[in-house]
Scaffold this motif. Structure first.
Motif, short mmCIF file in Angstrom:
data_model
loop_
_atom_site.label_atom_id
_atom_site.label_comp_id
_atom_site.label_asym_id
_atom_site.label_seq_id
_atom_site.Cartn_x
_atom_site.Cartn_y
_atom_site.Cartn_z
N PHE A 85 -0.67 -10.97 -7.50
CA PHE A 85 -1.63 -10.82 -5.94
C PHE A 85 -2.83 -11.17 -5.72
O PHE A 85 -4.00 -10.11 -7.04
CB PHE A 85 -1.21 -9.74 -5.35
CG PHE A 85 -1.92 -8.92 -3.83
CD1 PHE A 85 -1.71 -9.89 -2.90
CD2 PHE A 85 -3.09 -7.88 -3.50
CE1 PHE A 85 -2.43 -9.48 -1.70
CE2 PHE A 85 -4.06 -7.62 -2.51
CZ PHE A 85 -3.58 -8.60 -1.84
N THR A 86 -3.67 -11.74 -5.29
CA THR A 86 -5.10 -11.96 -5.00
C THR A 86 -5.42 -11.04 -3.89
O THR A 86 -5.74 -11.73 -2.50
CB THR A 86 -5.36 -13.41 -4.96
OG1 THR A 86 -4.94 -14.24 -6.12
CG2 THR A 86 -7.38 -13.65 -5.27
N MET A 87 -6.65 -10.15 -4.90
CA MET A 87 -7.30 -9.36 -4.00
C MET A 87 -8.45 -10.28 -2.79
O MET A 87 -8.97 -11.15 -3.20
CB MET A 87 -7.23 -8.12 -4.01
CG MET A 87 -8.78 -7.06 -2.82
SD MET A 87 -7.33 -6.45 -1.64
CE MET A 87 -6.83 -5.27 -2.64
N PRO A 88 -8.27 -10.66 -1.18
CA PRO A 88 -9.67 -11.44 -1.01
C PRO A 88 -11.42 -10.40 -1.15
O PRO A 88 -11.07 -9.50 -0.68
CB PRO A 88 -9.03 -11.20 0.39
CG PRO A 88 -8.64 -9.71 0.68
CD PRO A 88 -7.67 -10.36 -0.44
N LEU B 113 -2.67 -6.90 2.38
CA LEU B 113 -3.56 -5.24 1.75
C LEU B 113 -5.06 -6.60 1.94
O LEU B 113 -5.31 -7.55 1.58
CB LEU B 113 -3.48 -5.85 0.45
CG LEU B 113 -2.38 -5.84 0.00
CD1 LEU B 113 -1.60 -4.93 -1.51
CD2 LEU B 113 -1.77 -3.93 0.36
N THR B 114 -5.85 -5.92 1.93
CA THR B 114 -7.24 -5.63 2.36
C THR B 114 -7.90 -4.30 0.90
O THR B 114 -7.61 -4.07 0.82
CB THR B 114 -7.57 -5.04 3.31
OG1 THR B 114 -7.82 -3.40 3.86
CG2 THR B 114 -7.19 -5.47 4.32
N PRO B 115 -9.29 -4.87 1.25
CA PRO B 115 -10.01 -3.88 0.06
C PRO B 115 -10.45 -2.50 0.29
O PRO B 115 -10.33 -1.50 -0.55
CB PRO B 115 -11.38 -4.56 -0.16
CG PRO B 115 -11.62 -5.97 0.38
CD PRO B 115 -10.50 -5.97 1.26
N ASP C 201 0.51 -1.24 0.01
CA ASP C 201 -0.03 -0.03 0.20
C ASP C 201 0.85 1.99 0.39
O ASP C 201 0.72 2.25 0.37
CB ASP C 201 -1.08 0.22 1.17
CG ASP C 201 -0.11 0.13 2.37
OD1 ASP C 201 0.90 0.65 3.19
OD2 ASP C 201 -0.99 0.04 3.40
N ALA C 202 1.96 0.84 0.06
CA ALA C 202 3.41 2.16 -0.33
C ALA C 202 4.78 1.32 -0.69
O ALA C 202 4.91 0.72 -1.02
CB ALA C 202 3.69 3.11 1.38
N LEU C 203 5.15 2.87 -1.73
CA LEU C 203 6.61 2.96 -1.76
C LEU C 203 7.08 1.52 -0.73
O LEU C 203 7.31 2.11 0.22
CB LEU C 203 6.95 3.56 -3.11
CG LEU C 203 8.45 2.75 -3.77
CD1 LEU C 203 8.47 2.12 -4.50
CD2 LEU C 203 9.08 3.94 -3.65
#
Length: 340
Positions: free
Chosen positions: A337-340, A248-250, A230-232
């Motif tokens: 990456f697979t977002m849940p 990571l989350t939605p 979510d950040a560099l």
């Protein structure tokens, strides 16, 4: 052609060069010893040479192929591994039989940028071992893992004997073995036999054995790693145990794909794109690199305007280099990456 201008597979040329070195170095009672690979890894698969001995006279730097994989007055060959490999354990091995002349252990495995140069003053090698060989050469093994050294001062070791493990101690920014060769008070490049800062090119007199030379082809550049966050990621910590991928989350504030490369040269271009689950493609104009860089991390992403859609996000980065005679080098990094 290879690093020394020979045709690939020219084994006879390597044997001749190695034999000449035996004659030139072996002027004492003991015959000159050819060195074996000092680390238990496969270059090009799970390790690579980040830096070579500096052969450029005076200011500036040049590696054994007259390329930029060195820095001013660098004295060794740096075999780099990932932080995860370091944690699993990568053996450092004696490159030749010899006597343990000295060692140090007990220094922590942290980037010197975290601890500061003052904390390692006069101990830049970190945890390490020095061997004295029967032909008068010395080899030094630096930045080894804290508590891993398995030999004692005065001990006789054999070729391939494990001295310890690769670490992150001393003046280093990433896990690697700094391997140094000295003879007659001079630092030598093991790929050419030349004295440090004596100039690159010319006929080589390698110190490596024939088999080790075959295992160590010159690789000018490569991919380091990649991921989503979510950040560099911070380039000073990402390769020394820093968090590489956030959970990571939605609702993540941003979604970025990042990619790392080593041996980046001025004029290289990097193209990046991300394909979202819907098929939407995020892109950015190709980035042209303005100067040589030992390592580089770039990213592409977006800020959240609505919850991120579930499903696979595919990130792709490609470094391209236009070489002489129209040759092109292409180095890809791809992660999903697979977002849940």
């Amino acid at each position: 052609m290879d690093r020394n201008g020979r045709k690939p597979g020219s084994r006879l040329a390597r044997i001749v060069a190695a034999s000449l070195w035996l004659v030139l170095l072996g002027s004492g009672n003991a015959a000159a010893i050819l060195l074996e690979k000092p680390i238990d890894c496969q270059p090009g698969r799970d390790c690579f040479v980040q830096n070579y001995v500096d052969l450029e006279p005076g200011p500036g730097y040049a590696d054994e192929a007259c390329g930029p994989l060195a820095y001013d007055k660098h004295k060794g060959t740096d075999f780099r591994v990932s932080f995860e490999q370091m944690q699993a354990g990568v053996a450092v091995k004696a490159a030749a039989p010899g006597l343990v002349r000295g060692l140090r252990d007990g220094m922590p495995d942290i980037s010197f940028k975290a601890g500061g140069k003052e904390a390692i003053q006069n101990r830049e090698c970190g945890n390490g071992v020095v061997l004295l060989h029967p032909d008068g050469m010395e080899t030094q093994y630096c930045h080894m893992r804290n508590g891993s050294i398995r030999v004692k001062p005065g001990e006789q070791v054999t070729t391939g004997q494990v001295l310890g493990l690769v670490g992150l101690s001393g003046q280093t920014e990433f896990p690697h073995l700094h391997f140094e060769v000295r003879a007659g008070g001079q630092t030598l490049c093991p790929f050419t036999g030349r004295i440090m800062e004596s100039g690159c090119g010319g006929a080589p007199k390698p110190l490596w054995s024939i088999n080790t030379l075959d295992e160590l082809p010159y690789m000018p550049s490569g991919a380091l790693d990649g991921g989503f966050s979510d950040a560099l990621p911070d380039i000073d910590t990402i390769f020394v145990g820093g968090k590489k991928t956030d959970p990571l989350t939605p609702q993540a504030p941003a979604l970025l794909f990042w990619a790392g490369f080593w041996g980046v040269r001025a004029g290289d271009t990097v193209a990046m794109r991300v394909t979202a689950p819907s098929g939407e493609v995020w892109t950015t104009p190709d980035q042209t690199i303005d100067r040589n860089k030992a390592q580089l991390v770039l990213s592409l992403g977006k800020k959240r305007t609505a919850p991120w859609a579930p499903g696979p996000y595919k990130g792709e980065a490609v470094l391209t280099r236009q070489g002489a005679n129209g040759q092109k080098t292409v180095i890809p990094v791809a992660r999903t990456f697979t977002m849940p």
